[in-house]
Scaffold this active site. Structure first.
Site, short mmCIF file in Angstrom:
data_model
loop_
_atom_site.label_atom_id
_atom_site.label_comp_id
_atom_site.label_asym_id
_atom_site.label_seq_id
_atom_site.Cartn_x
_atom_site.Cartn_y
_atom_site.Cartn_z
N HIS A 359 0.81 -1.21 0.00
CA HIS A 359 0.00 0.00 0.00
C HIS A 359 0.85 1.27 0.00
CE1 HIS A 359 -4.15 -1.69 1.21
NE2 HIS A 359 -3.99 -1.59 -0.08
N ARG A 465 -8.91 -7.23 -15.76
CA ARG A 465 -8.46 -8.52 -15.23
C ARG A 465 -9.32 -8.86 -14.03
NH1 ARG A 465 -2.97 -6.15 -16.61
NH2 ARG A 465 -1.87 -7.72 -17.86
N ARG A 501 -12.29 -9.78 -18.95
CA ARG A 501 -11.75 -11.12 -19.17
C ARG A 501 -12.27 -12.05 -18.09
NH1 ARG A 501 -5.39 -11.56 -19.40
NH2 ARG A 501 -5.59 -11.47 -17.14
N GLU A 600 -2.71 -15.67 -26.91
CA GLU A 600 -1.52 -15.68 -26.05
C GLU A 600 -0.89 -17.06 -25.94
OE1 GLU A 600 -2.59 -14.36 -22.10
OE2 GLU A 600 -4.47 -15.46 -22.12
N ASN A 623 2.31 -10.67 -23.45
CA ASN A 623 3.14 -11.13 -22.31
C ASN A 623 3.27 -12.64 -22.33
OD1 ASN A 623 2.82 -8.47 -21.65
ND2 ASN A 623 1.35 -8.84 -20.01
N ASP A 624 2.11 -13.30 -22.35
CA ASP A 624 2.16 -14.76 -22.36
C ASP A 624 2.61 -15.28 -23.73
OD1 ASP A 624 1.60 -15.82 -19.80
OD2 ASP A 624 -0.41 -15.00 -19.95
N ARG A 634 8.08 -15.32 -17.93
CA ARG A 634 8.03 -13.86 -17.92
C ARG A 634 8.38 -13.27 -16.56
NH1 ARG A 634 1.46 -13.10 -18.53
NH2 ARG A 634 1.61 -11.26 -17.25
N CYS A 671 -3.10 -6.13 -25.96
CA CYS A 671 -3.27 -5.69 -24.57
C CYS A 671 -2.14 -6.10 -23.65
CB CYS A 671 -4.59 -6.20 -24.00
SG CYS A 671 -4.66 -7.98 -23.81
C1 PEP Z 1 -0.83 -11.15 -21.59
O1 PEP Z 1 -0.54 -12.32 -21.34
O2 PEP Z 1 -0.23 -10.47 -22.44
C2 PEP Z 1 -1.90 -10.46 -20.86
C3 PEP Z 1 -2.29 -9.25 -21.20
O3 PEP Z 1 -2.47 -11.11 -19.81
P1 PEP Z 1 -1.82 -11.25 -18.35
O4 PEP Z 1 -0.64 -10.31 -18.33
O5 PEP Z 1 -2.89 -10.86 -17.41
O6 PEP Z 1 -1.46 -12.67 -18.30
MG MG Z 2 -1.90 -13.63 -20.20
#
Ligand code: PEP
Ligand code: MG
Length: 748
Positions: A359, A465, A501, A600, A623-624, A634, A671
């Site tokens: 926090h 999310r 999502r 992803e 990201n994934d 990651r 995203c």
């Molecule tokens: C991703 O995987 O790019 C994504 C946006 O989802 P998260 O980062 O929540 O896994």
């Molecule tokens: Mg993801």
């Protein structure tokens, strides 16, 4: 000789990691090694920018000050160039022997040097020498080789200057808490008082219980006053912190536990101490990083209660009026500590402990104060020492030299003028210089903080999310509870697109009350849509809650995580129809939401054309997708330098996705973090992507960049990048483009 090599090795590595000064770390390394293997000398060399080997520390040589072995020279140079160890009995007769007078090393005959290697590069050499003309034993050599690989991780990142002179510019690396740079004098927050409470015993429990209840009321009022002191402009997440404190104060389990201890004969302070300790331990043991971080709140609260009870008033107006910028430093810096400093004098926050999600970090972010967390105990820092807090890089500099202060001041001025410029862009479209608009949405869900996106000009929510509202609880939220949370999101973005999502748990995201254990490969396991379809009752509840919260409007888009097979899409589609039918039969006004999938999992790329008539849109989760394409975790710091979403393989695959989606007429958005990376965004625009979703903090810079770029330029950069097989070249190309359009601030 060593008794247990592994144990000795662990002892050395752990002992070194506990020391916060790099100069002391290297001294400890050399002394521990020579002691452990019984060598007369142990020396540690590090490569400098000129490729010379600088002696960082030595145990046993006559001097270790200002000694540098020129590039490629001496036995140290042989070890560095050959990248393997050299173990000889008679060093002076080796053809490459290089004598350095100040060290008086002629007294030592044997030499064993092993390279320190980090990410494939030699960054230094560890040397042991002995008087006797005997090679080091094979066992000791193996020990050194193993140790060197561990030490490379410890000393590899530390700039040479901070090792060689730690009286000034002493840099300590922590974790980024809140962005920005601040310069001020250190002011310690004494928040540890509850730990000092002793047991005075209690003769009249009923009277002490009344005292306890009055204390709760008093502290509740103080927290209310602190909240008002910070002004009315608090974002939801920040008021939430104060509300959470109030909630904890009225929590029956805390009240009862303290009362139980009082009845057991303990004094009030001691009862509070053991009860707070109990709850801290409970939270600390949780796996979820958000919940784990909550133990700090409980500790802060315990200290606050104790301070008010003991009349110490540590957080009341400071005894000496503050007249210059200060940096608050402490094991933990509480929200009350922050509230006690006039905003114009608060230059930064530094916590020994704490993580990005604590926090303190959230509050610092919200009020725009740079913060660095997790720096460890700063033993060499004194009150009123000057301190630079660099929240952008997650580092602090103790006792900076004038030149360093001047450099950071220059950066502060630059940042200020940039943020003023960026503010002016809020209501302007993200339009390229040749008139193409890009839709900029925001990612949210973390801490349910939805307002910053609006402030930075987001046109909607591109990724909500939903796992976060699920994480901060003790059981699955009911449908009504979810409706309440989701309604807030729609209310903040009326008439604008909201992409929600479905629950994406598993892998690195765990629910405290539904731990998924026993998986050898959680990243490839029961997660995302796989988990949800196997727990269809949870999925149905969630989808019903989303539709109810959308209240008949058509801005809800349901997004499915981790999809890789057609049956996942079709099963969900049937469930969505069912949910709509159920709600209609219950008399509700329903608009069937659009549904889409995250791309992803690499398998989804080839599957995309098959889903043409089954889904309404796709969103690329870079990201994934990068994690799975590169087979690199990651979240793993060891591979983080190699994990890059502009890796040629990732770029080619994303281009394939965009082309394939365009052929089958599916709208595409991105995203993942890629959407917030200027170099990657140039490539995405070149590919034809016209919708991005990113964190609100990064949105203004991306808009700024888009407004300075033409699609034509972006296409040219992309076609060049597609011919490169090296991620570095792609980055350089992107940075060159940023500089050429006048945005060198965005080039790294
Ligand atoms: C991703 O995987 O790019 C994504 C946006 O989802 P998260 O980062 O929540 O896994
Ligand atoms: Mg993801």
């Amino acid at each position: 000789m060593m008794k247990n090599a592994i144990l000795e090795l662990t002892k050395i590595v752990q002992g070194v990691a506990l020391i916060d000064s790099p100069a002391d770390q290297v001294k400890k390394i050399v002394s521990s090694i020579s002691q452990t293997i019984g060598a007369d000398v142990c020396s540690l060399y590090r490569l400098n920018d000129a490729k010379d080997m600088v002696l960082l520390a030595s145990h046993g040589l006559a001097s270790d000050k200002n000694i540098t072995i020129p590039a490629g020279k001496g036995l140290v140079g042989v070890v560095a160039q050959s990248r393997h160890s050299l173990n000889i009995a008679d060093a002076a007769n080796h053809p490459d022997y290089f004598y350095v007078e100040e060290t008086q090393e002629e007294a030592f005959s044997s030499f064993c040097g092993v390279p320190l290697v980090k990410q494939g590069r030699v960054i230094g050499v560890l040397v042991v020498q002995s008087r006797s003309a005997e090679q080091l034993s094979a066992e000791s050599e193996a020990f050194l080789v193993t140790l060197a690989s561990q030490l490379a991780l410890i000393v590899g990142d530390i700039p040479l200057v901070t090792i060689l002179d730690d009286s000034i510019n002493h840099r300590v690396i922590g974790v980024r808490g809140a962005p920005g740079i601040g310069i001020g004098v250190a002011k310690f927050c004494d928040a540890g008082s509850l730990s000092r409470a002793s047991d005075e015993g209690c003769n009249d429990p009923e009277a002490v219980i009344i005292e306890w209840r009055n204390l709760l009321i008093k502290v509740q009022a103080e927290i209310g006053a602190e909240k008002s002191a910070l002004g009315t402009q608090l974002s939801e997440s920040v008021s939430g912190i104060f509300d959470a404190y109030q909630l904890l104060l009225s929590d029956q389990s805390l009240i009862d536990r303290v009362e139980g201890e009082i009845r057991a004969g303990h004094g009030l302070a001691y009862s509070l101490k053991i009860s707070i300790q109990y709850f801290c331990d409970l939270f600390r043991a949780m796996d979820d990083p958000y919940l784990k971080a909550r133990y700090e709140d409980i500790q802060h609260l315990g200290n606050k209660l104790f301070n008010v009870w003991s009349g110490a008033k540590v957080n009341a107006a400071p005894a000496v009026p503050i007249t210059e910028p200060v940096v608050l430093v402490g094991a933990q810096v509480s929200v009350s500590d922050i509230a006690s400093i006039p905003a114009k004098y608060l230059a930064g926050v530094v916590c020994y402990e704490g993580a990005r999600l604590s926090h303190t970090a959230v509050l610092s972010n919200a009020i725009g104060i740079p913060a660095v967390m997790g720096v460890g105990t700063l033993k060499k820092l004194h009150a009123n020492d000057q301190l630079v807090v660099d929240g952008n890089e997650g580092q602090i500099i103790q006792r900076p030299s004038e030149a360093v202060v001047a450099e950071f001041r220059r950066l502060i001025v630059k940042e200020k003028s940039l943020s003023l410029q960026l503010k002016e862009l809020r209501d302007l479209p993200a339009m390229t210089t040749d008139g193409q608009t890009v839709r900029l949405l925001t990612n949210t869900g973390l801490l349910a903080d939805i307002t910053p996106g609006l402030k930075s000009g987001a046109e909607g929510i591109g990724l909500y999310r939903t796992e976060i509202p699920f994480m901060v609880r003790e059981s699955f939220p009911t449908e009504d509870e979810q409706v309440q949370v989701y309604r807030k999101v729609f209310a903040a973005y009326p008439g604008r697109p909201v992409y929600m999502r479905t629950l994406d748990i598993g892998g690195d995201k765990q629910l405290p009350y539904f731990p998924i254990t026993g998986e050898e490969n959680p990243a490839l396991g029961w997660r995302g849509i796989r988990f949800s379809l196997d727990n269809v009752q949870l999925l149905m509840t969630q989808v019903r809650a989303m539709i109810r919260a959308a209240d008949g409007k058509d801005n809800l888009h349901v997004l499915l995580p981790m999809v890789c097979s057609t049956d996942e899409v079709t099963l969900f589609s049937v469930l969505l129809d069912d949910a709509c039918a159920q709600l209609i039969s219950e008399g509700m006004e329903v608009s069937r939401p659009k549904m889409g999938v995250m791309i992803e999992v690499p398998a989804a790329i080839s599957m995309l054309p098959f889903w043409q008539d089954k889904i309404d849109f796709i969103s690329i989760g870079s990201n994934d997708l990068s994690q799975y394409l590169l087979a690199m975790d990651r979240n793993n710091a060891r591979v983080s330098k190699r994990y890059d979403h502009v890796h040629p393989a990732v770029i080619h695959e994303i281009f394939r996705i965009v082309q394939s989606a365009s052929t089958v007429g599916l709208p595409v958005s991105v995203c993942g973090e890629m959407a917030a990376d200027p170099v990657a965004v140039i490539l995405l625009i070149g590919m034809g992507v016209r919708s991005l979703s990113l964190s609100s903090a990064k949105l203004p810079k991306i808009k700024w960049m888009i407004r300075a770029l033409s699609v034509d330029q972006a296409r040219r950069v992309l076609s060049k990048a597609l011919t490169y097989d090296d991620v570095e070249r792609i980055r350089q190309l992107g940075n060159k483009t940023l500089i050429s359009i006048g945005l060198e601030e965005l080039a790294h």
